[in-house]
Design a protein around this motif. Structure first.
Motif, short mmCIF file in Angstrom:
data_model
loop_
_atom_site.label_atom_id
_atom_site.label_comp_id
_atom_site.label_asym_id
_atom_site.label_seq_id
_atom_site.Cartn_x
_atom_site.Cartn_y
_atom_site.Cartn_z
N ASN A 1 -10.52 26.13 -39.28
CA ASN A 1 -9.59 26.12 -38.15
C ASN A 1 -9.52 27.50 -37.49
OD1 ASN A 1 -8.94 23.43 -38.46
ND2 ASN A 1 -7.14 23.84 -39.71
N TYR A 2 -9.51 28.54 -38.31
CA TYR A 2 -9.50 29.90 -37.79
C TYR A 2 -10.78 30.18 -36.98
CZ TYR A 2 -10.10 34.95 -37.67
OH TYR A 2 -10.34 36.25 -37.26
N MET A 3 -11.90 29.75 -37.50
CA MET A 3 -13.18 30.02 -36.85
C MET A 3 -13.33 29.27 -35.53
SD MET A 3 -15.63 29.99 -40.23
CE MET A 3 -17.17 30.29 -39.38
N THR A 4 -12.64 28.16 -35.38
CA THR A 4 -12.78 27.35 -34.17
C THR A 4 -11.50 27.34 -33.32
OG1 THR A 4 -12.14 25.35 -35.39
CG2 THR A 4 -14.51 25.85 -35.24
N ALA A 5 -10.63 28.32 -33.52
CA ALA A 5 -9.34 28.35 -32.82
C ALA A 5 -9.46 28.61 -31.32
CB ALA A 5 -8.43 29.39 -33.45
N TYR A 6 -10.42 29.39 -30.93
CA TYR A 6 -10.53 29.78 -29.52
C TYR A 6 -11.82 29.25 -28.93
CZ TYR A 6 -6.75 32.81 -30.91
OH TYR A 6 -5.56 33.27 -31.40
N LYS A 7 -11.73 28.06 -28.35
CA LYS A 7 -12.91 27.43 -27.75
C LYS A 7 -13.22 28.11 -26.43
CE LYS A 7 -14.76 23.00 -26.23
NZ LYS A 7 -15.29 23.42 -24.95
N VAL A 8 -14.46 28.47 -26.25
CA VAL A 8 -14.93 29.04 -24.99
C VAL A 8 -15.44 27.88 -24.15
CG1 VAL A 8 -16.58 30.62 -23.94
CG2 VAL A 8 -15.54 31.18 -26.16
N LYS A 9 -14.90 27.76 -22.94
CA LYS A 9 -15.28 26.64 -22.08
C LYS A 9 -16.70 26.81 -21.57
CE LYS A 9 -10.68 25.42 -20.62
NZ LYS A 9 -9.76 25.16 -19.53
N THR A 10 -17.39 25.70 -21.44
CA THR A 10 -18.73 25.70 -20.87
C THR A 10 -18.62 25.86 -19.36
OG1 THR A 10 -18.78 23.32 -20.53
CG2 THR A 10 -19.55 24.13 -22.68
N THR A 11 -19.72 26.16 -18.73
CA THR A 11 -19.69 26.29 -17.27
C THR A 11 -19.32 24.95 -16.62
OG1 THR A 11 -22.09 25.97 -17.23
CG2 THR A 11 -21.29 28.23 -17.09
N ALA A 12 -19.73 23.85 -17.20
CA ALA A 12 -19.37 22.54 -16.67
C ALA A 12 -17.85 22.32 -16.74
CB ALA A 12 -20.10 21.43 -17.42
N GLU A 13 -17.24 22.72 -17.86
CA GLU A 13 -15.79 22.58 -18.01
C GLU A 13 -15.06 23.50 -17.02
OE1 GLU A 13 -15.36 21.42 -22.72
OE2 GLU A 13 -15.78 23.51 -22.19
N LEU A 14 -15.58 24.71 -16.83
CA LEU A 14 -14.98 25.64 -15.87
C LEU A 14 -15.10 25.12 -14.45
CD1 LEU A 14 -16.16 29.04 -17.37
CD2 LEU A 14 -13.84 28.12 -17.37
N ASP A 15 -16.23 24.47 -14.14
CA ASP A 15 -16.40 23.87 -12.82
C ASP A 15 -15.35 22.81 -12.56
OD1 ASP A 15 -18.55 25.48 -12.19
OD2 ASP A 15 -20.07 23.95 -12.68
N VAL A 16 -15.06 21.99 -13.55
CA VAL A 16 -14.04 20.94 -13.40
C VAL A 16 -12.68 21.57 -13.14
CG1 VAL A 16 -12.79 19.13 -14.65
CG2 VAL A 16 -15.29 19.23 -14.77
N VAL A 17 -12.34 22.60 -13.90
CA VAL A 17 -11.05 23.28 -13.72
C VAL A 17 -10.97 23.89 -12.32
CG1 VAL A 17 -9.63 25.23 -14.50
CG2 VAL A 17 -10.72 23.73 -16.17
N ALA A 18 -12.05 24.55 -11.89
CA ALA A 18 -12.07 25.17 -10.57
C ALA A 18 -11.95 24.12 -9.47
CB ALA A 18 -13.36 25.97 -10.40
N ASN A 19 -12.67 23.01 -9.60
CA ASN A 19 -12.59 21.94 -8.60
C ASN A 19 -11.19 21.33 -8.54
OD1 ASN A 19 -15.20 22.17 -7.66
ND2 ASN A 19 -16.02 20.74 -9.18
N ASP A 20 -10.57 21.14 -9.71
CA ASP A 20 -9.20 20.61 -9.74
C ASP A 20 -8.25 21.57 -9.03
OD1 ASP A 20 -10.03 18.38 -11.12
OD2 ASP A 20 -9.25 19.06 -13.07
N TYR A 21 -8.41 22.84 -9.30
CA TYR A 21 -7.55 23.85 -8.69
C TYR A 21 -7.71 23.84 -7.17
CZ TYR A 21 -5.76 28.40 -7.26
OH TYR A 21 -5.09 29.41 -6.63
#
Length: 100
Positions: free
Chosen positions: A69-89
């Motif tokens: 859980n500690y090792m996977t606590a901070y997920k780094v978003k992929t560029t595809a996930e960031l694109d979705v967030v940016a498009n939503d914004y």
């Protein structure tokens, strides 16, 4: 070149460790690939969950599930996930401007 026998032995060790839930420092180092000194630094800074058999004990133990859980606590978003967030914004911002 590493001896294939020792390479296989290390693979077997890792496989056996994957079956254990409670690990000591040496086992945790093998399981995670971290150095023992790095593990001690993390425990001294109270950055990773760890256990002692009693107060003042020098032995340290770790629950594998908590370390995972500690090792996977901070997920780094992929560029595809960031694109979705940016498009939503941008979509929400455009809608806001249209409604004005």
């Amino acid at each position: 070149m590493p001896n294939p026998f020792f390479k296989k032995l290390e693979e077997i060790k890792k496989l056996l460790l994957s079956q254990k839930e409670i690990l000591n420092v040496e086992e945790l180092a093998i399981y995670t690939g971290w150095s023992k000194s790095y593990i001690y630094k993390l425990t001294m800074a109270c950055m990773i969950p760890h256990y002692k058999p009693h107060e003042g004990a020098k032995l340290l133990y770790f629950k594998k599930s908590e370390i995972e859980n500690y090792m996977t606590a901070y997920k780094v978003k992929t560029t595809a996930e960031l694109d979705v967030v940016a498009n939503d914004y941008l979509t929400k911002k455009k809608m806001k401007n249209v409604n004005r």
